[in-house]
Design a protein around this motif. Structure first.
Motif, PDB file in Angstrom:
ATOM      1  N   LEU A   9      -3.023   1.513   4.660  1.00 43.82           N
ATOM      2  CA  LEU A   9      -3.863   0.397   5.084  1.00 43.82           C
ATOM      3  C   LEU A   9      -4.098   0.513   6.578  1.00 43.82           C
ATOM      4  CD1 LEU A   9      -5.116  -2.243   3.889  1.00 43.82           C
ATOM      5  CD2 LEU A   9      -3.071  -3.438   4.686  1.00 43.82           C
ATOM      6  N   LEU A  18      -8.452   0.276   2.814  1.00 42.52           N
ATOM      7  CA  LEU A  18      -7.340   0.437   1.876  1.00 42.52           C
ATOM      8  C   LEU A  18      -7.571   1.727   1.099  1.00 42.52           C
ATOM      9  CD1 LEU A  18      -4.862  -0.475   0.213  1.00 42.52           C
ATOM     10  CD2 LEU A  18      -6.434  -1.848  -1.188  1.00 42.52           C
ATOM     11  N   ALA A  40       0.829  -1.203   0.000  1.00 44.65           N
ATOM     12  CA  ALA A  40       0.000   0.000   0.000  1.00 44.65           C
ATOM     13  C   ALA A  40       0.861   1.250   0.000  1.00 44.65           C
ATOM     14  CB  ALA A  40      -0.939  -0.013   1.206  1.00 44.65           C
TER      15      ALA A  40
END
Length: 318
Positions: free
Chosen positions: A296, A310, A289
């Motif tokens: 995240l 997310l 991420a």
């Protein structure tokens, strides 16, 4: 598990390619970038020998130092900047280095014992977490650079948030089925009339979603509830948020402080399979991420379920 997603990038066949000054310049940029990444990785492992190598599991990572030194020397070859050096030979080297990037994490996991996992958990520190995070950011960065060279185009692109999600659901369902896991039900909602676009490396995001869906599968099926995915268009911050919700009762309080630890797992050695058991799911998802300029986060609804958010950007400023 990791090969299932890295194989999304199929190798292109090597064909005769004319070497031009522009291609030589492209090689130079890749070489300079990889040298910086490999040097950072080597320095990281060298420093760790004195600081955190007393934890046995760390030594499986440090053992890769010689391989990184070899790759560093390979990419420092000044012949690459010679127009007479064939592109076919250069691509062979690049593909060889990429093969190592694809397999190195699996090689580490195959050596780890349950005692080493327990020892790491008992001795886990911010310094150890920082080592793992930097190691995997470097590893992913190198793999990304190699793939971009091979594919002649940016892998960081705009995608439909709906398509990426549907691809993740299909991939997850296929992998769970192949490994004799039950397949959960999915419900998708959105905050706007249209699905927004996201700017990301799609296979990275699909990998993240697989891990999140996998974690939510057993709790959701046990409680006979679907996994709900809300796609939220965060217009003010120019982000898109995937809200992944299960109603499986939530996590035990004692787990919350450890879920972002690398190699933290509640699985026994006999329970390991290609789907779980190495404690790399959530922490590695956070690395992916971050690499995609996102984040995240997890919200534990004790007695109810878990919500994971997310967040990914709609675009990247050049």
């Amino acid at each position: 598990m990791f090969k299932a997603f890295t194989s999304v990038f199929k190798k292109k066949p090597v064909v005769a390619i004319n070497v031009t000054p522009e291609l030589v310049q492209k090689r130079h940029r890749l070489s300079q970038n990889l040298q910086q990444i490999y040097k950072s990785q080597i320095d990281l492992m060298n420093k760790s020998v004195d600081n955190i190598a007393k934890v046995p599991l760390i030594n499986h990572y440090i053992a890769l130092n010689d391989q990184y030194k070899t790759q560093y020397k390979e990419i420092c070859n000044k012949s690459f900047e010679n127009i007479d050096y064939s592109e076919e030979n250069f691509l062979k080297l690049i593909n060889k280095q990429l093969d190592f990037k694809v397999s190195e994490l699996e090689a580490i996991n195959n050596k780890i014992t349950i005692d080493e996992l327990l020892s790491l958990d008992e001795n886990y520190t911010d310094q150890i977490n920082d080592f793992f995070f930097k190691f995997h950011i470097n590893r992913i960065n190198a793999s990304f650079s190699l793939k971009e060279y091979i594919y002649h185009e940016s892998l960081l692109q705009k995608h439909s948030s709906e398509k990426v999600l549907n691809d993740a659901i299909k991939s997850t369902s296929k992998i769970l089925s192949l490994n004799d896991y039950p397949i959960p039900k999915f419900v998708i909602t959105k905050s706007q009339s249209e699905f927004p676009e996201i700017y990301c490396i799609a296979p990275h995001v699909i990998h993240i979603m697989f891990e999140l869906f996998k974690n939510a599968t057993i709790p959701s099926i046990t409680h006979n509830k679907p996994i709900t995915i809300n796609i939220i268009d965060d217009i003010e911050n120019e982000n898109v948020i995937y809200e992944i919700i299960d109603n499986g009762g939530g996590m035990p309080t004692q787990m919350l402080g450890k879920i972002w630890q690398f190699h933290y797992t509640t699985s026994k050695e006999t329970d390991r399979d290609v789907i779980h058991g190495f404690g790399m799911g959530l922490p590695l998802c956070k690395v992916f991420a971050k690499f995609n300029n996102g984040s995240l986060d997890l919200i534990n609804r004790q007695g109810d379920g878990v919500t994971v958010r997310l967040t990914l950007p709609k675009f990247i400023e050049k």
